[in-house]
Enzyme design. Structure first.
Site, PDB file in Angstrom:
ATOM      1  N   CYS A  84      44.059 -31.326  13.197  1.00  0.00           N
ATOM      2  CA  CYS A  84      44.950 -32.488  13.074  1.00  0.00           C
ATOM      3  C   CYS A  84      44.526 -33.615  14.024  1.00  0.00           C
ATOM      4  CB  CYS A  84      46.378 -32.030  13.381  1.00  0.00           C
ATOM      5  SG  CYS A  84      47.551 -33.330  13.715  1.00  0.00           S
ATOM      6  N   CYS A  87      47.224 -34.674  16.504  1.00  0.00           N
ATOM      7  CA  CYS A  87      47.374 -33.597  17.487  1.00  0.00           C
ATOM      8  C   CYS A  87      46.288 -33.683  18.551  1.00  0.00           C
ATOM      9  CB  CYS A  87      47.309 -32.228  16.810  1.00  0.00           C
ATOM     10  SG  CYS A  87      48.610 -31.934  15.596  1.00  0.00           S
TER      11      CYS A  87
END
Length: 163
Positions: A84, A87
């Site tokens: 991600c 992230c």
């Protein structure tokens, strides 16, 4: 003569026992020192949780239906995945917060791909998702990448912690 021999053997066994206790105490002290140093070194790091660790350190949802945070200081749980993009951008911010609030807030990370059960229990459908767990109150959830300033404000307002 037999009594003297018995006492010598008993004395020898006693000396051996004491030596073993001394060796074991040295081992215990060495282990304790190692754990203390490790805790000091990693006290300001983000801590990664498995589902079982989550149940032990944060909340055992298998045995409890009502939220009860088990920690001794507030925490933030970052639900993420390794692929991600947001992230990945959040990770250094969380590390900075862990260093800045190390004595006041614990910061955990949960890889939702590895800990699917945990992600399902909390209904994690978008990442990153942050769970803010104050002491004695229900947790608050935020989704998406937030700037550090916003996270600091949430730490102050929701976790009731200042720098």
């Amino acid at each position: 003569m037999a009594l003297l021999l018995q006492r010598i053997i008993h004395h020898s066994l006693l000396v051996e026992c004491i030596m073993n206790i001394e060796i074991n105490m040295k081992k215990i002290l060495l282990i304790a020192l190692t754990l203390f140093i490790s805790a000091s070194i990693f006290a300001d790091d983000v801590r990664y949780l498995t589902t079982e660790q989550f149940k032990q350190l944060v909340f055992d949802y298998s045995n409890n239906k009502t939220w009860h945070y088990q920690g001794d200081k507030p925490c933030i749980i970052d639900f993420y995945t390794t692929w991600c993009g947001p992230c990945k951008r959040l990770a250094p911010i969380m590390q900075e917060l862990a260093e800045e609030y190390c004595d006041k807030v614990v910061i955990y990370k949960v890889d939702t791909e590895q800990e699917r059960e945990l992600a399902a229990v909390f209904g994690i459908s978008s990442i990153p998702t942050l769970l803010f767990c104050p002491m004695g109150e229900n947790p608050q959830v935020t989704r998406g990448l937030l700037p550090k300033e916003t996270l600091e404000r949430v730490i102050k307002e929701v976790l009731h912690v200042s720098k």
